[in-house]
Scaffold this active site. Structure first.
Site, short mmCIF file in Angstrom:
data_model
loop_
_atom_site.label_atom_id
_atom_site.label_comp_id
_atom_site.label_asym_id
_atom_site.label_seq_id
_atom_site.Cartn_x
_atom_site.Cartn_y
_atom_site.Cartn_z
N SER A 187 0.86 -1.27 -0.02
CA SER A 187 -0.05 0.19 0.08
C SER A 187 0.73 1.03 -0.06
O SER A 187 0.72 2.11 -0.67
CB SER A 187 -0.95 -0.09 1.16
OG SER A 187 -1.99 -1.20 1.14
N GLU A 237 9.21 -4.69 -10.37
CA GLU A 237 8.78 -5.96 -10.09
C GLU A 237 7.31 -6.18 -10.29
O GLU A 237 6.93 -7.16 -11.05
CB GLU A 237 9.32 -6.58 -8.84
CG GLU A 237 9.00 -8.08 -8.25
CD GLU A 237 9.38 -8.29 -7.28
OE1 GLU A 237 10.64 -8.28 -6.72
OE2 GLU A 237 8.50 -8.41 -6.28
#
Lengths: 509, 509
Positions: free
Chosen positions: B286, B310
């Site tokens: 988050s 990623e």
């Protein structure tokens, strides 16, 4: 780019080329500002400048604020000294004794500088060798305004030099520095040129891959180039390096070497990575030197043995002489005085099989990966989950620095930590509940070897790792380690720790 | 090698190609041996197989040795499950609930598997994403005899598949596995093919450099190839991913984002690495998502913003939509359900600027270095000397795994750790005297940012680092941290620690 395959063709005629400002060391030292960042050549305790640092120390000798007769009479130096690796006493003793060094990066191996660091008198930070060049070229590590590179060479021209017994990060230092001072040392043979292979990495994001396709290939030439106009002074010097002195292998060293040999014999049969050759690196030091030497006894079948590491130590020279090593790549000829003499006497022949590279190529993460290098490094202590302390005794007292151990341990497909199970004559276990300082994590350490055996940690959970590592500890400590694991296990978790007693064994110094 | 520049040309006609053994999930599950190593696709909680794992769980449901009515009636599974990254509840909940998993590598993010790991019922080891493919291809991590790869795809042929919402290490898994089972999921649009760029790294020592010259380049095609004859079964499935759910940014997130933006504005002006563009990575989560979203507010001048990381999270989609991001490279479309819908509705357009790569390219150490990526990752805690714990609460309780945080933190020329200064509503300081577990060392961490400010650790000694980090701690903890430093300083050393009280603050769970 020169890629001469004939070693002799890489050796220049004469040492000083072109219209060069040759001065004495004291005059050259005046070009180093009092508070400069001073980059110095040198790696593995060889190839460092000698005369200019001593001249600086002389100039500062009266500058101490200690109430002595000559207080205030000399230069008040507050240098930030950056080397590639360890250097000689001319820098890390003489300049320390006159309080001339405020900051020091990234590796040192002399008692004077070490004491100053641990007393908090010198601000020190260790860095990975492979990234040090970028750290200084692209900023962030040190202030390069007014900086000077002081470099030992065997030959120099108006915009180039050829390093002596080590290359290290000298190519990056002369790029980062505002000015360059070269010591041309006539006791370092010109034939050293035959070993060097200088490659300059580009600037991200347009940095090309390093074009090395084999550990023994050459992709550059012997010269380090720098911008014309940077050359401030050249000093003609004499004087040999004060290299490492290795102790003779102990029984423990030889037992570790035996276990390593047995393990490697199995591993080369198991994995397709080693069908034709074994590429290997050993850390600097007496144990590493002993392990190198003993590797000739391992039965590797028809496989070639190839060294791709950081330093060439005497053990490798023995293997080369015995025809058991195909080639060696390193960034420093960190040989004993006797080893240097052997090499100097037959430099052109050795240079057929030995390449001395820039430190960002010798230690390049991408190359360690692409060549599938087996890394063998030692440590201060290893904990039960495979975390490794390479640098700080008792968690706080710096020894030398992380050096290249992280480059190899992190990037090798197979990383071995080899160490005796005890220190201090058996009073300290090097297999500990929890590492008091961590340089290499459980994610990077595959195998631990002591004189008591081999712990293959690959694919194991932390609890399994701990059981394997207890068996590598000295028998005197195994029960206590198991008792620790029982206490830790009671607290639960993936990697059980008992934080209240984890450091009960740690030597507080 | 296909390098189609038109996204549409990368999308196949139809899902099942050639003479393929289509069976139901229960039949496919029978091809997984009871004690197999089972490789599964999936990364960032998307693109994982769903039907075969559930069928395995069903088959095992009666196999528990728990005295219940159906004890012994089902399969007694003891699987080693290897994924690229986190996967869904079909694997990490359903299979855990029937005790079917003995071993699990290298990352997970569901409570059921997490509890089993921390209870010691499942043997877990986390690994760097960039090296996981080699770990399974060249052995040492798991036994591949009798191993099966179970993979979700959008299309399949006799010797190839096209992955769905993530690529991860699937290419290495189908190479290492003895057999392959493919789930073709019709709820995953065929247009996902347009994102994928599959590249297979060679075998050391003849491994070539990865030939990527720019973060947005394509060097492969959408297909993952495998040996003909490995394909054991194909199952036609439906069902959407259960992706991450992100909380809304908190005030603390936004304050951290503000400091990061200010820091980057200065850094791009300072260093020549960012003259034309800023290449950046953010960790999963988050906070990472919030930081990505907020980066659009930073004033980077004319520089392009490029993501090389990623996972693609929603924050990046917002930046793409706003025209503030030139391109994104990742190994997973780890979007929220709403984000997936946005992407699926306009996949071919997004695929102009988004590349989904294999995990060893998205996270490749050499590429992170060559592109000069700025890494921004979060952490559990950072200690006063810059050592970072990313994985284990209280030193022992595994959260998810190291994932790609080590790949980026270690290899980026500039590594930032961004985290709130406290946890547990302020009851725990995330700036601690000593990290209770170390995943990233002081050698790899350049900058730490909390809501209270920026600590630029580059070039600092440990003592200097500690002073800078105290200023980033929550004000409630600063005096106690200073008191700790006074105690530690009394023991001396380069990196002073007071081992007796270093963990007094650590939450024992």
């Amino acid at each position: 780019m020169s890629r001469e395959t004939d070693p002799e063709a890489r050796i220049p005629d004469g040492r000083i080329h072109g219209d060069i400002p040759v001065v004495d060391a004291a005059s050259a030292a005046e070009h180093v500002p009092d508070d400069a960042t001073m980059f110095v050549s040198g790696f593995g305790s060889v190839g460092y400048p000698k005369a200019v640092p001593l001249a600086l120390a002389d100039a500062a000798a009266g500058g101490r604020d200690d109430g002595s007769e000559d207080a205030g009479a000399g230069r008040n130096l507050s240098l930030s000294v950056v080397s590639g690796g360890s250097v000689g006493g001319e820098i890390d003793e003489a300049l320390v004794e006159v309080d001339a060094i405020d900051r020091r990066y990234p590796f040192q191996a002399r008692e004077a500088i070490n004491t100053a660091i641990n007393d908090g008198r010198v601000a020190f930070a260790d860095r990975h060798i492979s990234s040090l060049g970028d750290d200084v070229r692209f900023g962030g590590l040190v202030d390069t305004d007014g900086s000077v590179a002081v470099v030992e060479a065997v030959a120099v021209g108006p915009d180039w030099l050829i390093p002596s017994t080590s290359v290290g990060l000298t190519h990056a230092f002369v790029e980062a520095a505002d000015t360059v001072i070269v010591e041309v040392n006539e006791d370092q043979p010109l034939s050293l040129s035959a070993f060097h292979d200088v490659y300059r990495t580009g600037t991200p994001p347009e940095r090309d891959p390093i074009p090395l396709t084999a550990p023994d290939e050459r992709i550059g030439g012997p010269r380090i180039a720098f911008e014309p106009g940077k050359l401030e002074a050249v000093v003609e010097t004499t004087g040999r390096d004060a290299p490492y002195e290795f102790r003779d292998p102990t029984d423990v060293d030889l037992e570790i070497a035996g276990h390593l040999g047995d393990f490697l014999e199995q591993e080369v049969e198991r994995s397709s990575l080693y069908d034709d050759s074994l590429r290997i690196q050993f850390g600097v030091g007496s144990l590493g030197n002993a392990l190198m030497g003993a590797l000739g006894d391992a039965d590797l079948g028809d496989r070639d043995l190839i060294y791709y590491g950081e330093v060439l130590q005497d053990g490798l020279l023995d293997l080369l002489d015995a025809g058991e090593l195909r080639s060696a790549s390193a960034t420093s000829l960190a040989l004993s005085t006797e080893g240097q003499e052997r090499l100097f006497d037959d430099a052109e022949r050795y240079a057929e099989d030995v390449v001395i590279r820039t430190g960002d190529v010798s230690n390049g993460p991408a190359l360690i990966d692409r060549f599938g290098v087996v890394a063998v490094n030692s440590a201060v202590e290893v904990d039960l989950y495979g975390h490794v302390n390479s640098t700080n005794l008792g968690g706080s007292r710096m020894i030398s620095g992380v050096g290249g151990s992280g480059d190899f341990t992190r990037n090798a497909p197979l990383s071995v930590i080899a160490l005796g199970s005890t220190a201090a004559g058996g009073d300290i276990s090097k297999i500990v509940p929890k590492a008091s300082h961590v340089d290499h994590t459980e994610h990077d350490v595959d195998v631990v070897i002591t004189e008591h055996g081999v712990a293959d940690l690959r694919g194991t959970s932390p609890r399994e790792r701990a059981r394997a590592l207890v068996e590598c500890a000295h028998p005197d400590y195994r029960d206590d380690l198991r008792a620790y694991l029982d206490r830790a296990g009671a607290t639960g978790g993936h990697e059980p720790v008992d934080l209240d007693t984890a450091f009960d064994w740690t030597d507080r110094g």
